[in-house]
Design a protein around this motif. Structure first.
Motif, PDB file in Angstrom:
ATOM      1  N   VAL A   1      89.422 -34.320  29.668  1.00 14.18           N
ATOM      2  CA  VAL A   1      89.835 -35.672  29.266  1.00 14.18           C
ATOM      3  C   VAL A   1      89.121 -35.984  27.963  1.00 14.18           C
ATOM      4  N   VAL A   2      89.877 -36.395  26.934  1.00 15.35           N
ATOM      5  CA  VAL A   2      89.260 -36.552  25.612  1.00 15.35           C
ATOM      6  C   VAL A   2      88.095 -37.529  25.595  1.00 15.35           C
ATOM      7  N   GLU A   3      88.224 -38.604  26.333  1.00 12.88           N
ATOM      8  CA  GLU A   3      87.118 -39.549  26.432  1.00 12.88           C
ATOM      9  C   GLU A   3      87.164 -40.134  27.813  1.00 12.88           C
ATOM     10  N   ALA A   4      86.065 -40.734  28.236  1.00 10.78           N
ATOM     11  CA  ALA A   4      86.063 -41.359  29.561  1.00 10.78           C
ATOM     12  C   ALA A   4      87.289 -42.250  29.668  1.00 10.78           C
ATOM     13  N   SER A   5      87.512 -43.069  28.682  1.00  8.08           N
ATOM     14  CA  SER A   5      88.772 -43.802  28.577  1.00  8.08           C
ATOM     15  C   SER A   5      88.836 -44.465  27.215  1.00  8.08           C
ATOM     16  N   ILE A   6      90.066 -44.656  26.764  1.00  6.25           N
ATOM     17  CA  ILE A   6      90.246 -45.400  25.517  1.00  6.25           C
ATOM     18  C   ILE A   6      90.695 -46.793  25.923  1.00  6.25           C
TER      19      ILE A   6
ATOM     20  N   ALA B   1      90.962 -40.837  16.669  1.00  2.00           N
ATOM     21  CA  ALA B   1      89.567 -40.360  16.575  1.00  2.00           C
ATOM     22  C   ALA B   1      89.239 -39.457  17.764  1.00  2.00           C
ATOM     23  N   ALA B   2      89.835 -39.764  18.909  1.00  2.90           N
ATOM     24  CA  ALA B   2      89.533 -38.975  20.114  1.00  2.90           C
ATOM     25  C   ALA B   2      90.263 -37.645  20.134  1.00  2.90           C
ATOM     26  N   ILE B   3      91.483 -37.629  19.641  1.00  2.00           N
ATOM     27  CA  ILE B   3      92.239 -36.369  19.771  1.00  2.00           C
ATOM     28  C   ILE B   3      92.074 -35.421  18.595  1.00  2.00           C
ATOM     29  N   ASP B   4      91.757 -35.950  17.430  1.00  4.47           N
ATOM     30  CA  ASP B   4      91.680 -35.076  16.254  1.00  4.47           C
ATOM     31  C   ASP B   4      90.756 -33.875  16.433  1.00  4.47           C
ATOM     32  N   PRO B   5      89.549 -34.091  16.936  1.00  3.09           N
ATOM     33  CA  PRO B   5      88.668 -32.921  17.098  1.00  3.09           C
ATOM     34  C   PRO B   5      89.262 -31.880  18.050  1.00  3.09           C
ATOM     35  N   ARG B   6      89.938 -32.340  19.098  1.00  2.00           N
ATOM     36  CA  ARG B   6      90.526 -31.395  20.068  1.00  2.00           C
ATOM     37  C   ARG B   6      91.696 -30.644  19.463  1.00  2.00           C
ATOM     38  N   LEU B   7      92.382 -31.284  18.521  1.00  2.00           N
ATOM     39  CA  LEU B   7      93.553 -30.643  17.915  1.00  2.00           C
ATOM     40  C   LEU B   7      93.187 -29.771  16.725  1.00  2.00           C
ATOM     41  N   GLY B   8      91.939 -29.826  16.325  1.00  3.59           N
ATOM     42  CA  GLY B   8      91.539 -29.074  15.136  1.00  3.59           C
ATOM     43  C   GLY B   8      92.205 -29.634  13.905  1.00  3.59           C
ATOM     44  N   VAL B   9      92.375 -30.955  13.896  1.00  8.12           N
ATOM     45  CA  VAL B   9      93.026 -31.599  12.751  1.00  8.12           C
ATOM     46  C   VAL B   9      92.076 -31.664  11.574  1.00  8.12           C
ATOM     47  N   THR B  10      92.596 -31.285  10.432  1.00  2.00           N
ATOM     48  CA  THR B  10      91.816 -31.510   9.223  1.00  2.00           C
ATOM     49  C   THR B  10      92.270 -32.852   8.693  1.00  2.00           C
ATOM     50  N   ALA B  11      91.380 -33.571   8.100  1.00  2.00           N
ATOM     51  CA  ALA B  11      91.673 -34.946   7.699  1.00  2.00           C
ATOM     52  C   ALA B  11      92.833 -34.995   6.713  1.00  2.00           C
ATOM     53  N   PRO B  12      93.637 -36.068   6.778  1.00  2.00           N
ATOM     54  CA  PRO B  12      94.651 -36.251   5.749  1.00  2.00           C
ATOM     55  C   PRO B  12      93.974 -36.237   4.378  1.00  2.00           C
TER      56      PRO B  12
ATOM     57  N   SER C   1      98.039 -27.066  30.511  1.00  2.00           N
ATOM     58  CA  SER C   1      97.835 -28.187  29.589  1.00  2.00           C
ATOM     59  C   SER C   1      96.556 -27.992  28.784  1.00  2.00           C
ATOM     60  N   SER C   2      96.559 -28.594  27.582  1.00  2.00           N
ATOM     61  CA  SER C   2      95.376 -28.462  26.718  1.00  2.00           C
ATOM     62  C   SER C   2      94.338 -29.509  27.057  1.00  2.00           C
ATOM     63  N   PHE C   3      94.771 -30.768  27.069  1.00  2.30           N
ATOM     64  CA  PHE C   3      93.830 -31.831  27.429  1.00  2.30           C
ATOM     65  C   PHE C   3      94.590 -33.086  27.803  1.00  2.30           C
ATOM     66  N   VAL C   4      93.814 -34.094  28.214  1.00  2.00           N
ATOM     67  CA  VAL C   4      94.399 -35.348  28.696  1.00  2.00           C
ATOM     68  C   VAL C   4      93.909 -36.493  27.828  1.00  2.00           C
ATOM     69  N   LEU C   5      94.848 -37.301  27.410  1.00  2.00           N
ATOM     70  CA  LEU C   5      94.497 -38.545  26.730  1.00  2.00           C
ATOM     71  C   LEU C   5      94.629 -39.651  27.769  1.00  2.00           C
ATOM     72  N   PHE C   6      93.534 -40.339  28.011  1.00  2.00           N
ATOM     73  CA  PHE C   6      93.544 -41.364  29.064  1.00  2.00           C
ATOM     74  C   PHE C   6      93.258 -42.715  28.443  1.00  2.00           C
ATOM     75  N   ILE C   7      94.214 -43.640  28.594  1.00  2.00           N
ATOM     76  CA  ILE C   7      93.994 -44.975  28.040  1.00  2.00           C
ATOM     77  C   ILE C   7      93.990 -45.992  29.188  1.00  2.00           C
ATOM     78  N   ALA C   8      93.142 -46.997  29.054  1.00  2.00           N
ATOM     79  CA  ALA C   8      92.977 -47.918  30.188  1.00  2.00           C
ATOM     80  C   ALA C   8      92.698 -49.337  29.736  1.00  2.00           C
ATOM     81  N   THR C   9      93.217 -50.263  30.518  1.00  2.00           N
ATOM     82  CA  THR C   9      92.845 -51.662  30.344  1.00  2.00           C
ATOM     83  C   THR C   9      92.847 -52.316  31.726  1.00  2.00           C
ATOM     84  N   THR C  10      92.661 -53.595  31.783  1.00  2.00           N
ATOM     85  CA  THR C  10      92.560 -54.244  33.099  1.00  2.00           C
ATOM     86  C   THR C  10      93.953 -54.447  33.711  1.00  2.00           C
ATOM     87  N   GLU C  11      93.960 -54.621  35.028  1.00  2.00           N
ATOM     88  CA  GLU C  11      95.238 -54.890  35.704  1.00  2.00           C
ATOM     89  C   GLU C  11      95.833 -56.205  35.207  1.00  2.00           C
ATOM     90  N   GLU C  12      94.963 -57.137  34.887  1.00  2.00           N
ATOM     91  CA  GLU C  12      95.445 -58.438  34.403  1.00  2.00           C
ATOM     92  C   GLU C  12      96.262 -58.258  33.112  1.00  2.00           C
TER      93      GLU C  12
END
Ligand SMILES: Nc1ncnc2c1ncn2[C@@H]1O[C@H](COP(=O)(O)OP(=O)(O)OP(=O)(O)O)[C@@H](O)[C@H]1O
Ligand SMILES: O=c1ccn([C@@H]2O[C@H](COP(=O)(O)O)[C@@H](O)[C@H]2O)c(=O)[nH]1
Length: 303
Positions: free
Chosen positions: A245-250, A265-276, A187-198
């Motif tokens: 992991v791209v960021e501690a958490s999104i 914003a978190a994945i673009d640098p890892r993907l080498g994306v050039t801006a639209p 794998s290249s990297f991990v995108l981790f998204i998080a919110t509360t259990e509530e």
């Protein structure tokens, strides 16, 4: 033909991997009272015996120099699938949800794993990795054989054996992570998204009104939260320790489009994306660019 070979044939899980176990004499499962070797006894945690599971390859099946794999992790209901949909549209990814593949296998006529998967899902348990890894491997192979149609700006991502996958809700357990990276594709990297259990509970209960999912109810959701904390968070920590992991958490609490901005914003640098390209046609530096949601991302060099 051994029992394992016969099972694999029935299951369409064979793939083209080198079989080691199938050369050994078949050993019938000892612990299950069920006639289905993959179904655990009712009072035990749902574990299949090794002999009833598909063989996995030993070395990388897909070249990670050509095939990009991004794992999308987060608690149940964090919004992984929702964000993946946006990413598919703008980046030309193929979205593979491990949960969806398992649900499809669960209801596939003739599947020997159907009952086991059903039980694991309702209990919020993790299906033995051999099954999930093999389903993912097969789905990746099928996709590479028949790449998705993407816009012309993104077509280079799928040329010459290349491909890019978002693998959603996987790996959920350390053994899956290690096996997939080693034997399917690093794998290249991990995108981790998080919110509360509530927040997750509220979303899942709402989704449960129409999803038809056997685990979108309070009892299963609580079990899924527990499994996520105890079994899946160590996977996130493992990748974090490897700086994957791209960021501690999104934070996925805000509205979908706001979360998506953070994701891009978190994945673009890892993907080498050039801006639209802006209207003027003058490219701006990536960091300064506010993501334009309805435009495809222009992909840079492969990871
Ligand atoms: N940012 C958000 N704000 C409000 N609702 C959201 C947001 N993101 C997702 N949802 C809703 O929450 C529910 C769960 O989202 P989604 O299915 O994407 O989560 P998931 O992480 O893939 O869940 P699971 O792990 O259970 O498959 C869906 O009904 C979705 O529409
Ligand atoms: O790698 C995996 C992924 C999922 N499962 C099982 O499926 C359900 C539902 O997963 P979603 O990602 O929420 O669709 C999950 O609770 C597990 O029981 C799995 O075993 N292994």
């Amino acid at each position: 033909m051994t029992i394992v070979d016969k099972l694999k044939e029935k299951l369409h899980l064979g793939g083209n991997s080198k079989s080691v176990a199938s050369e050994s004499p078949a050993v019938p499962p000892k612990s299950s009272a069920s006639s289905n070797p993959a179904v655990p006894p009712k009072d035990a945690s749902p574990v299949a015996t090794k002999d009833s599971l598909p063989d996995l390859p030993e070395t990388e099946v897909f070249d990670h120099e050509k095939v990009t794999v991004i794992f999308v992790l987060g608690g149940p209901g964090a919004g992984k699938g929702t964000q993946c949909e946006n990413l598919v549209r703008d980046y030309g990814f193929k979205h593979l949800s491990a949960g969806d593949l398992l649900r499809a296998e669960q209801t596939r006529e003739g599947s020997e794993y159907g009952d086991m998967i059903k039980q694991c899902i309702v209990e919020g348990q993790i299906v033995p990795m051999e099954v999930t890894v093999k389903l993912l491997e097969n789905a990746m192979r099928d996709t590479l054989a028949k790449p998705p149609s993407v816009s012309s700006e993104l077509s280079s991502a799928w040329e010459g054996g290349k491909g890019r996958f978002l693998i959603d809700g996987f790996p959920r357990k350390m053994d899956q992570a290690i096996k997939f990276d080693e034997a399917v594709c690093q794998s290249s990297f991990v995108l981790f998204i998080a919110t509360t259990e509530e927040v997750m509970l509220e979303r899942l209960l709402e989704r449960g009104k129409t999803s038809g999912r056997s685990d979108d109810n309070e009892e299963s959701i609580k079990k899924r939260f527990k499994t996520f904390e105890e079994t899946s968070m160590p996977v996130v920590d493992y990748y974090r320790s490897k700086d994957k992991v791209v960021e501690a958490s999104i934070d996925s609490s805000p509205p979908v489009q706001e979360v998506y901005q953070a994701v891009r914003a978190a994945i673009d640098p890892r993907l080498g994306v050039t801006a639209p390209q802006p209207v003027s046609g003058i490219p701006e530096p990536v960091a300064a660019v506010e993501p334009v949601h309805d435009e495809p991302a222009v992909l840079g060099k492969p990871l």
